[in-house]
Design a protein around this motif. Structure first.
Motif, PDB file in Angstrom:
ATOM      1  N   ASN A  36       2.716  -0.417   3.434  1.00 38.88           N
ATOM      2  CA  ASN A  36       3.678   0.663   3.646  1.00 38.88           C
ATOM      3  C   ASN A  36       4.867   0.189   4.466  1.00 38.88           C
ATOM      4  O   ASN A  36       5.992   0.649   4.253  1.00 38.88           O
ATOM      5  CB  ASN A  36       2.996   1.854   4.327  1.00 38.88           C
ATOM      6  CG  ASN A  36       2.032   2.563   3.396  1.00 38.88           C
ATOM      7  OD1 ASN A  36       2.193   2.541   2.185  1.00 38.88           O
ATOM      8  ND2 ASN A  36       0.999   3.163   3.966  1.00 38.88           N
ATOM      9  N   GLY A  39       7.422  -1.117   2.269  1.00 40.56           N
ATOM     10  CA  GLY A  39       8.311  -0.108   1.708  1.00 40.56           C
ATOM     11  C   GLY A  39       9.488   0.163   2.619  1.00 40.56           C
ATOM     12  O   GLY A  39      10.636   0.330   2.157  1.00 40.56           O
ATOM     13  N   TRP A 106       3.800   4.440   0.200  1.00 42.35           N
ATOM     14  CA  TRP A 106       4.850   3.441   0.017  1.00 42.35           C
ATOM     15  C   TRP A 106       6.183   4.082  -0.345  1.00 42.35           C
ATOM     16  O   TRP A 106       7.232   3.676   0.150  1.00 42.35           O
ATOM     17  CB  TRP A 106       4.438   2.446  -1.054  1.00 42.35           C
ATOM     18  CG  TRP A 106       5.254   1.194  -1.051  1.00 42.35           C
ATOM     19  CD1 TRP A 106       4.984   0.052  -0.349  1.00 42.35           C
ATOM     20  CD2 TRP A 106       6.472   0.942  -1.763  1.00 42.35           C
ATOM     21  NE1 TRP A 106       5.956  -0.895  -0.576  1.00 42.35           N
ATOM     22  CE2 TRP A 106       6.884  -0.382  -1.448  1.00 42.35           C
ATOM     23  CE3 TRP A 106       7.253   1.696  -2.636  1.00 42.35           C
ATOM     24  CZ2 TRP A 106       8.030  -0.950  -1.973  1.00 42.35           C
ATOM     25  CZ3 TRP A 106       8.409   1.132  -3.168  1.00 42.35           C
ATOM     26  CH2 TRP A 106       8.788  -0.175  -2.838  1.00 42.35           C
ATOM     27  N   ALA A 107       6.149   5.088  -1.209  1.00 45.56           N
ATOM     28  CA  ALA A 107       7.395   5.735  -1.650  1.00 45.56           C
ATOM     29  C   ALA A 107       8.098   6.422  -0.483  1.00 45.56           C
ATOM     30  O   ALA A 107       9.322   6.332  -0.327  1.00 45.56           O
ATOM     31  CB  ALA A 107       7.106   6.727  -2.769  1.00 45.56           C
ATOM     32  N   LYS A 108       7.325   7.110   0.356  1.00 48.16           N
ATOM     33  CA  LYS A 108       7.922   7.762   1.515  1.00 48.16           C
ATOM     34  C   LYS A 108       8.443   6.726   2.499  1.00 48.16           C
ATOM     35  O   LYS A 108       9.495   6.924   3.131  1.00 48.16           O
ATOM     36  CB  LYS A 108       6.907   8.676   2.200  1.00 48.16           C
ATOM     37  CG  LYS A 108       7.510   9.513   3.327  1.00 48.16           C
ATOM     38  CD  LYS A 108       6.511  10.489   3.893  1.00 48.16           C
ATOM     39  CE  LYS A 108       7.147  11.326   5.006  1.00 48.16           C
ATOM     40  NZ  LYS A 108       6.178  12.292   5.586  1.00 48.16           N
ATOM     41  N   LEU A 110       9.641   3.846   1.688  1.00 51.28           N
ATOM     42  CA  LEU A 110      10.891   3.375   1.100  1.00 51.28           C
ATOM     43  C   LEU A 110      12.041   4.319   1.445  1.00 51.28           C
ATOM     44  O   LEU A 110      13.133   3.886   1.833  1.00 51.28           O
ATOM     45  CB  LEU A 110      10.743   3.257  -0.418  1.00 51.28           C
ATOM     46  CG  LEU A 110      12.002   2.872  -1.203  1.00 51.28           C
ATOM     47  CD1 LEU A 110      12.410   1.446  -0.887  1.00 51.28           C
ATOM     48  CD2 LEU A 110      11.769   3.035  -2.705  1.00 51.28           C
ATOM     49  N   GLY A 111      11.795   5.629   1.330  1.00 55.73           N
ATOM     50  CA  GLY A 111      12.818   6.611   1.658  1.00 55.73           C
ATOM     51  C   GLY A 111      13.214   6.582   3.121  1.00 55.73           C
ATOM     52  O   GLY A 111      14.402   6.691   3.460  1.00 55.73           O
TER      53      GLY A 111
END
Length: 205
Positions: A36, A39, A106-108, A110-111
């Motif tokens: 994470n 990301g 991971w997506a959060k 990245l944001g």
């Protein structure tokens, strides 16, 4: 070659200065693991790429006082939000390979990394200033400089994430991590408030 070395050294020295990006990577690596944190690193690198492209392409909008004030206000609010989140977080180190409930994906990550990089006034001011200093460089040179800096940002941040996300590092940080997290949160919140107060007190130009 001399110009490239000057750019590379200046950029790396600026990268070594701990800021909100560093604290965000360290907090995510120790609390949610290296994946994470990766990301976060990718998001920060993408944000740097966007700012570099904007500055090097001659987009003067981001260097106008009004836009810089908006960026500073948004950046200050973001720092306060991150600082409060860090300060309130209940952090514990688990030396286990089992996933922990409630940690960010991971997506959060990245944001969050993208927002951190884009809303960091230090990044904006640094790249705008660097672009002004490289006004005599050609398009190809600027593309190479930009690619180099984005690569270095990603490599350095991933190195930090891997170092702080290892079991050995977690074992060493197990006692001091809660205090470090709260100290980092307090520092970031105060820094963000200072940025906002500066905008309130300084005259509008």
């Amino acid at each position: 070659m001399e110009q490239f070395l000057a750019v590379a050294v200046a950029h790396f020295l600026a990268l070594l200065i701990p800021g909100v990006d560093f604290f965000l990577i360290a907090r995510t690596a120790t609390a949610s693991g290296r994946r994470n944190a990766g990301g976060i690193c990718v998001g920060i690198a993408c944000a740097n790429g966007i700012l570099i492209a904007a500055a090097f392409s001659g987009l003067s909008l981001i260097s106008t006082p009004a836009v810089l004030r908006v960026i500073q206000a948004a950046g200050g609010a973001f720092l306060v939000w991150i600082g409060i989140a860090f300060f309130r977080a209940e952090v514990s180190v688990e030396l286990t390979d089992q996933p922990r409930a409630g940690r960010i994906g991971w997506a959060k990550s990245l944001g969050l990394g993208l927002a951190s990089g884009l809303l960091n006034p230090k990044n904006v001011l640094f790249y705008v200033s660097l672009a002004a200093a490289l006004s005599d460089a050609g398009p190809v040179s600027l593309m190479l400089y930009g690619a180099w800096m984005v690569t270095i940002v990603l490599a350095w941040d991933l190195l930090v994430a891997v170092a702080l996300g290892s079991r050995h590092a977690l074992a060493k940080l197990s006692r001091v991590l809660p205090w470090l997290t709260k100290a980092a949160g307090g520092f970031l919140a105060v820094l963000g408030l200072g940025m906002i107060l500066t905008l309130v007190t300084e005259p509008i130009r």
